[in-house]
Design a protein around this motif. Sequence first.
Motif, PDB file in Angstrom:
ATOM      1  N   ASP A 171       0.831  -1.198   0.000  1.00 16.18           N
ATOM      2  CA  ASP A 171       0.000   0.000   0.000  1.00 16.18           C
ATOM      3  C   ASP A 171       0.870   1.254   0.000  1.00 16.18           C
ATOM      4  OD1 ASP A 171      -2.386  -1.433   0.042  1.00 16.18           O
ATOM      5  OD2 ASP A 171      -2.446  -1.511   2.230  1.00 16.18           O
ATOM      6  N   PHE A 172       1.844   1.304   0.902  1.00 17.71           N
ATOM      7  CA  PHE A 172       2.743   2.453   0.935  1.00 17.71           C
ATOM      8  C   PHE A 172       3.610   2.519  -0.314  1.00 17.71           C
ATOM      9  CE2 PHE A 172       2.029   2.270   5.620  1.00 17.71           C
ATOM     10  CZ  PHE A 172       1.527   3.550   5.759  1.00 17.71           C
ATOM     11  N   GLY A 173       3.966   1.367  -0.863  1.00 17.96           N
ATOM     12  CA  GLY A 173       4.759   1.347  -2.080  1.00 17.96           C
ATOM     13  C   GLY A 173       4.039   2.031  -3.228  1.00 17.96           C
ATOM     14  N   PHE A 174       2.784   1.698  -3.425  1.00 16.04           N
ATOM     15  CA  PHE A 174       2.030   2.340  -4.504  1.00 16.04           C
ATOM     16  C   PHE A 174       1.801   3.822  -4.218  1.00 16.04           C
ATOM     17  CE2 PHE A 174       1.066  -1.959  -5.962  1.00 16.04           C
ATOM     18  CZ  PHE A 174       1.154  -1.780  -7.342  1.00 16.04           C
ATOM     19  N   MET A 175       1.598   4.191  -2.945  1.00 21.80           N
ATOM     20  CA  MET A 175       1.439   5.604  -2.621  1.00 21.80           C
ATOM     21  C   MET A 175       2.718   6.389  -2.898  1.00 21.80           C
ATOM     22  SD  MET A 175      -1.585   6.528  -1.770  1.00 21.80           S
ATOM     23  CE  MET A 175      -1.408   8.022  -0.795  1.00 21.80           C
ATOM     24  N   LEU A 176       3.866   5.804  -2.571  1.00 26.57           N
ATOM     25  CA  LEU A 176       5.131   6.479  -2.879  1.00 26.57           C
ATOM     26  C   LEU A 176       5.330   6.618  -4.379  1.00 26.57           C
ATOM     27  CD1 LEU A 176       7.869   5.185  -0.398  1.00 26.57           C
ATOM     28  CD2 LEU A 176       6.738   7.413  -0.455  1.00 26.57           C
TER      29      LEU A 176
END
Length: 297
Positions: A171-176
């Motif tokens: 989730d954080f990967g795609f947000m970054l």
Amino acid sequence: MLISSNKSIVVRRVFAEDLDNELWLIKAAILRYPFVFMDTEFPGTIFKPSKQVACEDNPVINYHYMKSNVDALQIIQLGLSLSDAQGNLPDFDSPFCYVWEFNFKDFNINRDHYASTSIELLKRQGIDFEKNKEKGIDSRDFAKKLLDYGLVFNCYGLNGITWITFHGAYDFGFMLKILTQSPLPLDLHSFVYQLAFFFGYNLKGAEETGDNLCLKQLKGFQFESAESYDTDSSNTSSLPCKFNIITIHNHSTTNDSSNSYSNHADQNAETSLPEEKMTSASPSCLSTDKQHSQQQQ
């Protein structure tokens, strides 16, 4: 904006034309409801570790598998839920309480990589890929408006915001990837640094916060595609790639090995890595037309 327990939850389905209004609402509510649950939908995973590598459970190796997948894939949907410490959701003094579902146009099923079983599951759960392509949000616009509305970088006193993920670092990967419009950092340390830079030091997994926040009803309620997708995809303990999700607070990092790196993995093939101005929200802003769906708490 207190929530009564019998209020219906309305999923505010957001496309490009609605983006400004919905981010305005989130900005108006976020200081009172500072726990932000985040859930992404993406087209499965295409790079997978062998069973031997997966059993080693090496965070550095796991990060590189995650990076390879996020770099190669496009986001489809982002779900956001705001909560206070008692598990209440924002209602904006209306008969309903609200969560958000942002639909993106980045993914093109005729052009981009995907895991076929994942796409079939998402279709069965109602994701309209043609509508997303026509009316969805461009992730570049989404990133710019997140910055414009001060929803990242701990802007406007938002250093008290806690970001909670349902599916670990993916989730954080795609947000970054959305915020930087670039591939993820080359190494895990840089990834953690960027997370702190954009989201601050309160990053958690749902498992470690849900009971403390009295969020059992929120954890049970999920954007339809996400929850059913996880159920159909098998439980997290059988996932081929696990990761020690990074929890950042008070400028330190700890590993919580109980959290899986992603619940979205397609679990068949094993594939090698590639080389390398805000006022109070008004009820007049809210709508319960055909664009929104309701579920009872």
